[in-house]
Design a protein around this motif. Structure first.
Motif, short mmCIF file in Angstrom:
data_model
loop_
_atom_site.label_atom_id
_atom_site.label_comp_id
_atom_site.label_asym_id
_atom_site.label_seq_id
_atom_site.Cartn_x
_atom_site.Cartn_y
_atom_site.Cartn_z
N PRO A 1 55.19 21.64 60.83
CA PRO A 1 55.65 20.78 59.73
C PRO A 1 54.50 20.40 58.81
O PRO A 1 53.37 20.19 59.26
CB PRO A 1 56.21 19.55 60.47
CG PRO A 1 55.56 19.57 61.82
CD PRO A 1 55.36 21.01 62.15
N GLY A 2 54.79 20.33 57.52
CA GLY A 2 53.78 19.95 56.55
C GLY A 2 52.87 21.07 56.10
O GLY A 2 51.92 20.84 55.35
N SER A 3 53.17 22.31 56.54
CA SER A 3 52.30 23.44 56.19
C SER A 3 52.42 23.82 54.72
O SER A 3 51.47 24.36 54.14
CB SER A 3 52.63 24.65 57.06
OG SER A 3 53.97 25.08 56.84
N VAL A 4 53.58 23.57 54.11
CA VAL A 4 53.81 23.88 52.70
C VAL A 4 54.03 22.57 51.95
O VAL A 4 54.82 21.73 52.38
CB VAL A 4 55.01 24.82 52.51
CG1 VAL A 4 55.22 25.11 51.02
CG2 VAL A 4 54.80 26.13 53.27
N ILE A 5 53.33 22.40 50.84
CA ILE A 5 53.44 21.19 50.03
C ILE A 5 54.36 21.47 48.85
O ILE A 5 54.12 22.39 48.06
CB ILE A 5 52.05 20.75 49.54
CG1 ILE A 5 51.12 20.53 50.74
CG2 ILE A 5 52.13 19.48 48.70
CD1 ILE A 5 49.67 20.38 50.37
N HIS A 6 55.43 20.69 48.74
CA HIS A 6 56.47 20.99 47.75
C HIS A 6 56.43 20.08 46.52
O HIS A 6 57.06 20.40 45.51
CB HIS A 6 57.85 20.87 48.41
CG HIS A 6 58.07 21.82 49.54
ND1 HIS A 6 58.36 23.15 49.34
CD2 HIS A 6 58.03 21.63 50.89
CE1 HIS A 6 58.51 23.75 50.52
NE2 HIS A 6 58.31 22.87 51.47
N GLU A 7 55.73 18.96 46.59
CA GLU A 7 55.72 18.00 45.48
C GLU A 7 54.70 18.42 44.42
O GLU A 7 53.49 18.43 44.67
CB GLU A 7 55.40 16.61 46.02
CG GLU A 7 55.11 15.56 44.95
CD GLU A 7 56.20 15.48 43.90
OE1 GLU A 7 55.85 15.46 42.69
OE2 GLU A 7 57.40 15.45 44.27
N PRO A 8 55.16 18.81 43.21
CA PRO A 8 54.25 19.31 42.17
C PRO A 8 53.11 18.36 41.84
O PRO A 8 51.97 18.80 41.65
CB PRO A 8 55.18 19.51 40.96
CG PRO A 8 56.52 19.79 41.57
CD PRO A 8 56.58 18.89 42.78
N LYS A 9 53.39 17.05 41.75
CA LYS A 9 52.33 16.10 41.38
C LYS A 9 51.26 16.06 42.45
O LYS A 9 50.05 16.02 42.14
CB LYS A 9 52.94 14.71 41.19
CG LYS A 9 51.95 13.68 40.65
CD LYS A 9 51.54 14.00 39.23
CE LYS A 9 50.67 12.90 38.64
NZ LYS A 9 50.23 13.21 37.27
N ALA A 10 51.65 16.08 43.73
CA ALA A 10 50.68 16.05 44.82
C ALA A 10 49.82 17.32 44.80
O ALA A 10 48.61 17.26 45.03
CB ALA A 10 51.40 15.92 46.16
N VAL A 11 50.46 18.44 44.52
CA VAL A 11 49.72 19.70 44.45
C VAL A 11 48.70 19.65 43.32
O VAL A 11 47.53 20.04 43.49
CB VAL A 11 50.68 20.89 44.24
CG1 VAL A 11 49.90 22.16 43.95
CG2 VAL A 11 51.56 21.07 45.48
N ALA A 12 49.13 19.18 42.15
CA ALA A 12 48.24 19.13 40.99
C ALA A 12 47.04 18.22 41.25
O ALA A 12 45.91 18.55 40.90
CB ALA A 12 49.01 18.65 39.76
N GLU A 13 47.27 17.09 41.88
CA GLU A 13 46.17 16.15 42.15
C GLU A 13 45.14 16.75 43.08
O GLU A 13 43.92 16.61 42.87
CB GLU A 13 46.75 14.85 42.73
CG GLU A 13 47.51 14.00 41.71
CD GLU A 13 48.17 12.79 42.33
OE1 GLU A 13 48.15 12.67 43.58
OE2 GLU A 13 48.71 11.96 41.58
N ARG A 14 45.60 17.43 44.14
CA ARG A 14 44.62 17.99 45.08
C ARG A 14 43.88 19.17 44.48
O ARG A 14 42.69 19.37 44.76
CB ARG A 14 45.31 18.37 46.40
CG ARG A 14 46.27 19.51 46.32
CD ARG A 14 47.25 19.51 47.51
NE ARG A 14 46.61 19.70 48.79
CZ ARG A 14 46.48 20.88 49.40
NH1 ARG A 14 46.93 21.97 48.81
NH2 ARG A 14 45.89 20.98 50.57
N MET A 15 44.53 19.94 43.59
CA MET A 15 43.86 21.07 42.97
C MET A 15 42.89 20.61 41.88
O MET A 15 41.83 21.22 41.68
CB MET A 15 44.87 22.05 42.39
CG MET A 15 45.64 22.84 43.44
SD MET A 15 44.57 23.86 44.51
CE MET A 15 44.46 22.83 46.00
#
Length: 261
Positions: free
Chosen positions: A183-197
């Motif tokens: 669980p949690g291996s794939v991140i689906h929330e676009p805003k969370a992805v953008a912040e970490r990148m």
């Protein structure tokens, strides 16, 4: 101005089975990893994606994988060295032929799925993929997991290497990817992805699944085309990068973007 390459795995539809929205993704990414028929993709669909990529001047990579259509190339396999070298050459050669017909050129190789994860640390299979690339076209760049042993192994063998991070995948504290079985291996929330990148591009760091900080040096970021929110994630990355002065640019056009041993 800081710059980063944005890539995605495309051309993975097979006959009537559609995988992702290739055309929408091609309007965002700067590099496209195109399936070569072993884990996904059929010649007609691959050729169509190549033509669309060529019309947008997108950099093309061969997305080679295990012979595993049923498992989408995500099942661990242990082919002999002769098999893996031959399979690597075969897939790159097939994509080169289709790319030529589409008016474009294969510039790099990015292994797919289980093969990608295996060769990150398995020196024997890594050597086989490297040997296959060098046998057909030693000028091709290898795209590999940032921080993995294969990066130094490929450079020592004379290949140019570009290091990659995954926008939508969780990381372990050792820099490896969290297994898709967890669980949690794939991140689906676009805003969370953008912040970490954004943090990765500006600081070279991101937070692992256990909360620890890890350091990664990456010249390319991948958004998986088959992730349900893939297009939203890619749009969010593009918009957030632009807002922070980060330019999206293919690594093949960057000076020093790929390093050779």
């Amino acid at each position: 101005m800081a710059s980063i390459d944005l890539n995605s795995d495309l051309g993975e539809s097979f006959g009537p089975w559609r995988m992702g929205d290739d055309l929408a993704m091609l309007d965002i990414v700067t590099s496209a990893n195109i399936a070569c028929g072993f884990h996904a993709g059929d010649p007609e669909g691959i050729l169509k994606v190549l033509r669309e990529a060529a019309s947008r001047d997108i950099s093309i990579g061969a997305h080679v994988g295990y012979r595993d259509l049923v498992g989408f190339g995500r099942r661990n396999m242990d082919p002999s060295s002769a098999e893996l070298i031959g399979d690597t050459i075969y897939q790159i050669g097939a994509l080169q032929g289709l790319a030529r017909a589409a008016g474009t050129t294969v510039r790099y190789v990015k292994p797919h799925g289980a093969l990608y994860n295996t060769i990150a640390n398995d020196t024997r299979q890594a050597a086989d993929v490297i040997a296959g690339i060098k046998a057909i076209d030693p000028s091709l760049t290898l795209m590999a997991l940032a921080g993995a042993p294969i990066v130094d192994q490929a450079r020592a063998a004379g290949l140019a290497v570009v290091c990659e991070a995954f926008a939508d995948r969780a990381y372990n504290a050792d820099g490896s990817l969290v297994s898709r079985r967890l669980p949690g291996s794939v991140i689906h929330e676009p805003k969370a992805v953008a912040e970490r990148m954004l943090r990765l591009v500006t600081e070279g760091r991101m937070t692992a699944i256990d909360g620890t900080d890890i350091t990664l040096e990456a010249q390319s970021i991948c958004v998986h085309g088959d992730t349900p929110a893939a297009i939203s994630i890619a749009h969010m990355l593009k918009d957030e990068f632009a807002a922070r002065g980060v330019q999206l640019k293919a690594f093949t056009s960057m000076d020093g973007g790929a390093n050779r041993g």
